[in-house]
Motif scaffolding. Structure first.
Motif, PDB file in Angstrom:
ATOM      1  N   GLU A 206       0.801  -1.222   0.000  1.00 20.84           N
ATOM      2  CA  GLU A 206       0.000   0.000   0.000  1.00 20.84           C
ATOM      3  C   GLU A 206       0.838   1.278   0.000  1.00 20.84           C
ATOM      4  OE1 GLU A 206      -2.798  -0.102   3.171  1.00 20.84           O
ATOM      5  OE2 GLU A 206      -3.966  -1.759   2.319  1.00 20.84           O
ATOM      6  N   TRP A 207       2.064   1.200   0.471  1.00 16.20           N
ATOM      7  CA  TRP A 207       2.892   2.414   0.561  1.00 16.20           C
ATOM      8  C   TRP A 207       3.555   2.785  -0.777  1.00 16.20           C
ATOM      9  CZ3 TRP A 207       7.733   1.141  -0.956  1.00 16.20           C
ATOM     10  CH2 TRP A 207       8.180  -0.166  -0.740  1.00 16.20           C
ATOM     11  N   LEU A 208       3.452   1.912  -1.758  1.00 12.78           N
ATOM     12  CA  LEU A 208       4.215   2.145  -2.993  1.00 12.78           C
ATOM     13  C   LEU A 208       3.412   2.924  -4.041  1.00 12.78           C
ATOM     14  CD1 LEU A 208       6.743   1.732  -4.682  1.00 12.78           C
ATOM     15  CD2 LEU A 208       5.861  -0.470  -5.420  1.00 12.78           C
ATOM     16  N   ASN A 209       4.009   4.017  -4.521  1.00 14.27           N
ATOM     17  CA  ASN A 209       3.463   4.794  -5.638  1.00 14.27           C
ATOM     18  C   ASN A 209       4.525   4.876  -6.737  1.00 14.27           C
ATOM     19  OD1 ASN A 209       1.017   5.578  -4.241  1.00 14.27           O
ATOM     20  ND2 ASN A 209       2.273   6.989  -3.054  1.00 14.27           N
ATOM     21  N   ILE A 210       4.064   4.896  -7.985  1.00 12.39           N
ATOM     22  CA  ILE A 210       4.960   5.122  -9.118  1.00 12.39           C
ATOM     23  C   ILE A 210       4.358   6.223  -9.978  1.00 12.39           C
ATOM     24  CG2 ILE A 210       6.064   4.138 -11.162  1.00 12.39           C
ATOM     25  CD1 ILE A 210       5.873   1.388  -9.882  1.00 12.39           C
ATOM     26  N   GLU A 211       5.136   7.267 -10.236  1.00 16.56           N
ATOM     27  CA  GLU A 211       4.684   8.394 -11.055  1.00 16.56           C
ATOM     28  C   GLU A 211       5.492   8.434 -12.353  1.00 16.56           C
ATOM     29  OE1 GLU A 211       2.187  10.267 -10.107  1.00 16.56           O
ATOM     30  OE2 GLU A 211       2.022   9.535  -8.040  1.00 16.56           O
ATOM     31  N   GLU A 212       4.829   8.810 -13.437  1.00 14.16           N
ATOM     32  CA  GLU A 212       5.528   9.024 -14.703  1.00 14.16           C
ATOM     33  C   GLU A 212       5.629  10.517 -14.951  1.00 14.16           C
ATOM     34  OE1 GLU A 212       5.585   6.678 -18.710  1.00 14.16           O
ATOM     35  OE2 GLU A 212       3.801   7.940 -18.735  1.00 14.16           O
ATOM     36  N   ARG A 213       6.849  10.991 -15.231  1.00 17.46           N
ATOM     37  CA  ARG A 213       7.096  12.425 -15.411  1.00 17.46           C
ATOM     38  C   ARG A 213       7.890  12.642 -16.706  1.00 17.46           C
ATOM     39  NH1 ARG A 213       3.531  12.593 -12.534  1.00 17.46           N
ATOM     40  NH2 ARG A 213       3.386  13.358 -10.376  1.00 17.46           N
ATOM     41  N   PRO A 214       7.194  12.860 -17.829  1.00 13.72           N
ATOM     42  CA  PRO A 214       7.872  12.970 -19.128  1.00 13.72           C
ATOM     43  C   PRO A 214       8.668  14.258 -19.330  1.00 13.72           C
ATOM     44  CG  PRO A 214       5.509  12.485 -19.368  1.00 13.72           C
ATOM     45  CD  PRO A 214       5.733  12.917 -17.970  1.00 13.72           C
ATOM     46  N   PHE A 215       8.430  15.266 -18.477  1.00  8.55           N
ATOM     47  CA  PHE A 215       8.996  16.590 -18.769  1.00  8.55           C
ATOM     48  C   PHE A 215      10.187  16.952 -17.879  1.00  8.55           C
ATOM     49  CE2 PHE A 215       4.308  16.784 -19.526  1.00  8.55           C
ATOM     50  CZ  PHE A 215       4.374  16.706 -20.900  1.00  8.55           C
ATOM     51  N   ILE A 216      10.825  15.952 -17.278  1.00 13.23           N
ATOM     52  CA  ILE A 216      12.014  16.222 -16.464  1.00 13.23           C
ATOM     53  C   ILE A 216      13.118  16.775 -17.348  1.00 13.23           C
ATOM     54  CG2 ILE A 216      13.847  15.141 -15.099  1.00 13.23           C
ATOM     55  CD1 ILE A 216      11.774  13.159 -14.060  1.00 13.23           C
ATOM     56  N   LYS A 217      13.664  17.919 -16.953  1.00 12.23           N
ATOM     57  CA  LYS A 217      14.731  18.541 -17.740  1.00 12.23           C
ATOM     58  C   LYS A 217      15.942  17.619 -17.806  1.00 12.23           C
ATOM     59  CE  LYS A 217      12.911  22.579 -18.822  1.00 12.23           C
ATOM     60  NZ  LYS A 217      13.446  23.880 -18.411  1.00 12.23           N
ATOM     61  N   SER A 218      16.431  17.412 -19.005  1.00  9.06           N
ATOM     62  CA  SER A 218      17.610  16.571 -19.278  1.00  9.06           C
ATOM     63  C   SER A 218      17.389  15.096 -18.964  1.00  9.06           C
ATOM     64  CB  SER A 218      18.846  17.076 -18.515  1.00  9.06           C
ATOM     65  OG  SER A 218      19.197  18.369 -18.939  1.00  9.06           O
ATOM     66  N   GLY A 219      16.155  14.683 -18.736  1.00 10.16           N
ATOM     67  CA  GLY A 219      15.871  13.281 -18.423  1.00 10.16           C
ATOM     68  C   GLY A 219      16.207  12.359 -19.588  1.00 10.16           C
ATOM     69  N   LEU A 220      16.697  11.177 -19.278  1.00  8.62           N
ATOM     70  CA  LEU A 220      17.086  10.237 -20.326  1.00  8.62           C
ATOM     71  C   LEU A 220      15.872   9.668 -21.062  1.00  8.62           C
ATOM     72  CD1 LEU A 220      19.988   8.358 -18.515  1.00  8.62           C
ATOM     73  CD2 LEU A 220      20.184   9.974 -20.408  1.00  8.62           C
ATOM     74  N   ALA A 221      14.684   9.770 -20.459  1.00 10.92           N
ATOM     75  CA  ALA A 221      13.476   9.275 -21.125  1.00 10.92           C
ATOM     76  C   ALA A 221      12.425  10.374 -21.237  1.00 10.92           C
ATOM     77  CB  ALA A 221      12.908   8.078 -20.364  1.00 10.92           C
ATOM     78  N   SER A 222      12.871  11.615 -21.311  1.00 15.14           N
ATOM     79  CA  SER A 222      11.946  12.749 -21.395  1.00 15.14           C
ATOM     80  C   SER A 222      11.514  13.008 -22.835  1.00 15.14           C
ATOM     81  CB  SER A 222      12.595  14.021 -20.840  1.00 15.14           C
ATOM     82  OG  SER A 222      12.843  13.903 -19.458  1.00 15.14           O
ATOM     83  N   SER A 223      10.258  13.380 -23.013  1.00 18.71           N
ATOM     84  CA  SER A 223       9.744  13.741 -24.327  1.00 18.71           C
ATOM     85  C   SER A 223       8.382  14.390 -24.165  1.00 18.71           C
ATOM     86  CB  SER A 223       9.614  12.497 -25.213  1.00 18.71           C
ATOM     87  OG  SER A 223       9.142  12.849 -26.498  1.00 18.71           O
ATOM     88  N   SER A 224       8.042  15.288 -25.083  1.00 15.74           N
ATOM     89  CA  SER A 224       6.724  15.927 -25.014  1.00 15.74           C
ATOM     90  C   SER A 224       5.690  15.162 -25.837  1.00 15.74           C
ATOM     91  CB  SER A 224       6.811  17.384 -25.483  1.00 15.74           C
ATOM     92  OG  SER A 224       7.397  17.475 -26.762  1.00 15.74           O
ATOM     93  N   PHE A 225       6.135  14.204 -26.654  1.00 16.27           N
ATOM     94  CA  PHE A 225       5.188  13.393 -27.419  1.00 16.27           C
ATOM     95  C   PHE A 225       5.784  12.013 -27.668  1.00 16.27           C
ATOM     96  CE2 PHE A 225       7.735  15.901 -30.337  1.00 16.27           C
ATOM     97  CZ  PHE A 225       8.133  15.006 -31.314  1.00 16.27           C
ATOM     98  N   ASP A 226       4.888  11.042 -27.920  1.00 16.39           N
ATOM     99  CA  ASP A 226       5.372   9.684 -28.132  1.00 16.39           C
ATOM    100  C   ASP A 226       5.629   9.426 -29.616  1.00 16.39           C
ATOM    101  OD1 ASP A 226       2.904   9.219 -29.319  1.00 16.39           O
ATOM    102  OD2 ASP A 226       2.337   7.562 -28.007  1.00 16.39           O
TER     103      ASP A 226
END
Length: 443
Positions: A280-300
């Motif tokens: 119950e304590w575990l959450n996972i968030e997806e954040r595509p707009f992290i600056k300089s992120g290795l998996a960042s993108s504004s569109f798929d």
């Protein structure tokens, strides 16, 4: 200005290709084009082994004639070659079977905002500097300890790329990106025992890579620590997955909740939306707009706008991952996952790695996984492993030639804690993972 001009030129090519597709009878079309310039240097035993330059590009186009699809690609970007590629794609579409789920994503889902995600940090592709860097990493490793007797090599890679996607809904967007990496792997020997290990660093910005000396030293230290590895008896004990390999566990989760697995009925998480999968304590968030992120993108890869999403909330499966095709097969809507995930931030319990060892007490600290024995249809999990035997929270000795086995359902539910020190070198950001128990097949 040069990069902006290159981007504009590629967008013009994509635009021309899409217009040509419509002119040739397509009812819809999409095209993506990439250009990559890079260098790859490897050394072994402090001698240059390989120097490779990359300077290429290519265009892929998919056209839809009603509900029929045809695709073609070309590395030749001359006008004649592009024209032939479009004609071939349209021709192929006329002979394929109709599929009611095929076609572009809905127009209203297209990305319309393209923020600067700080993905492009160009640096001269300096061969001499790259060679010096790899040799420096190897030298640091070989000088670390006399038990380091051989090297599997060091490698440095730098890539400057550009990708543009466009379709007949009107989107025609792209961005440049950079990626740099350095790795080193060495071999150690002691009393007839030989072991190997490695270290690596990757970043969008070359100056933010770990130094060559630290990478070589880390590789050598990890190798030396594995010398004298033993086999252990078969047992059922807690498992601690080191943060360097922990993301693989969530990689299996990605596969199980992906639309392609769902519509094929080949996932152990079918019909599991809203169900308790993790603690119950575990959450996972997806954040595509992290600056300089290795998996960042504004569109798929289909032009669909990416967005912040909650993937797991309170341990429950909050969403599946859809592409346009898989969503239509399942009578729902894509959520921007054509091409993969975008920066998953996995929650933690605030433990340091030493805290996790104490929490585990006695068990196996896994630092390497081998093999592909994971079945996402059933959840069965069996992989070769190496690491360290731990008693009363203290590492006792290195372990090798064991297999850890269980099922993903139990492993996910049995996560006791996740470390606060995260590995940020991929698309899943997670710390080390402590699992309540798994079976170890040893001697």
């Amino acid at each position: 200005m040069q990069i902006e001009q290159q981007l504009s030129e590629i967008q013009n090519v994509v635009d021309d290709v899409l217009k040509l597709a419509l002119k040739n009878g397509a009812t819809q079309a999409e095209a993506s084009m990439s250009k990559v310039e890079g260098i790859a240097v490897s050394s072994r035993m402090q001698e240059v082994e390989n120097v490779e330059f990359t300077n290429d590009g290519g265009l892929g186009i998919s056209v839809y004639v009603g509900k029929r699809k045809g695709s073609a690609s070309t590395a030749d970007l001359s006008k004649e070659a592009l024209t032939r590629a479009v004609e071939k794609a349209v021709d192929i579409a006329k002979y394929t079977s109709e599929d009611p789920c095929t076609g572009l994503a809905d127009a209203e889902l297209m990305a319309t905002e393209f923020p600067d995600l700080d993905l492009y940090h160009p640096q001269d592709l300096d061969t001499e500097k790259a060679i010096a860097t790899t040799i420096e990493a190897e030298s640091a490793a070989l000088d670390y300890d006399p038990r380091i007797t051989n090297s599997d090599g060091a490698s440095y890679n730098a890539n400057l790329g550009m990708r543009v996607y466009g379709n007949t809904h009107g989107i025609n967007a792209g961005y440049p990106s950079s990626r740099y990496s350095l790795s080193c792997m060495v071999i150690g020997s002691q009393n007839g025992d030989m072991q190997r290990d490695y270290a690596y660093t990757v970043d969008r910005q070359a100056p933010l890579l770990q130094s060559a000396v630290s990478i070589g030293t880390d590789a050598a230290k990890a190798t030396v620590e594995r010398l004298g590895a033993r086999k252990i008896n078969t047992a059922q004990v807690p498992i601690l997955l080191h943060k360097d390999i922990a993301s693989s566990l969530f990689g299996h989760y990605v596969g199980a909740i992906s639309g392609g697995s769902l519509y094929r009925r080949s996932s152990f998480l079918l019909d599991s939306l809203g169900k308790q999968i993790f603690p119950e304590w575990l959450n996972i968030e997806e954040r595509p707009f992290i600056k300089s992120g290795l998996a960042s993108s504004s569109f798929d890869n289909e032009g669909v706008a990416c967005k912040d999403m909650t993937i797991v909330e309170g341990g429950k499966l909050s969403t599946y991952l859809y592409t346009t095709y898989s969503a239509r097969k399942l009578n729902t809507q894509t959520n921007g996952h054509a091409g993969g995930i975008h920066n998953w931030l996995v929650g933690d319990t605030g433990h340091s790695d030493s805290d996790l060892l104490k929490e585990m007490g006695t068990g196996l600290y896994v630092t390497e996984l081998m093999g592909q024995g994971v079945n996402t249809v059933t959840g069965d999990y069996s992989r070769g492993a190496a690491g360290f035997w731990v008693e009363n929270g203290v590492i006792q000795y290195p372990v090798h030639e064991v297999t850890i086995a269980g099922c993903l359902q139990d492993m996910f539910a049995g996560i006791v804690a996740i470390g606060k020190d995260k590995d940020l070198r991929g698309s899943v950001h997670t710390g080390s993972i402590l699992i309540n128990q798994m079976k170890i097949a040893g001697s």
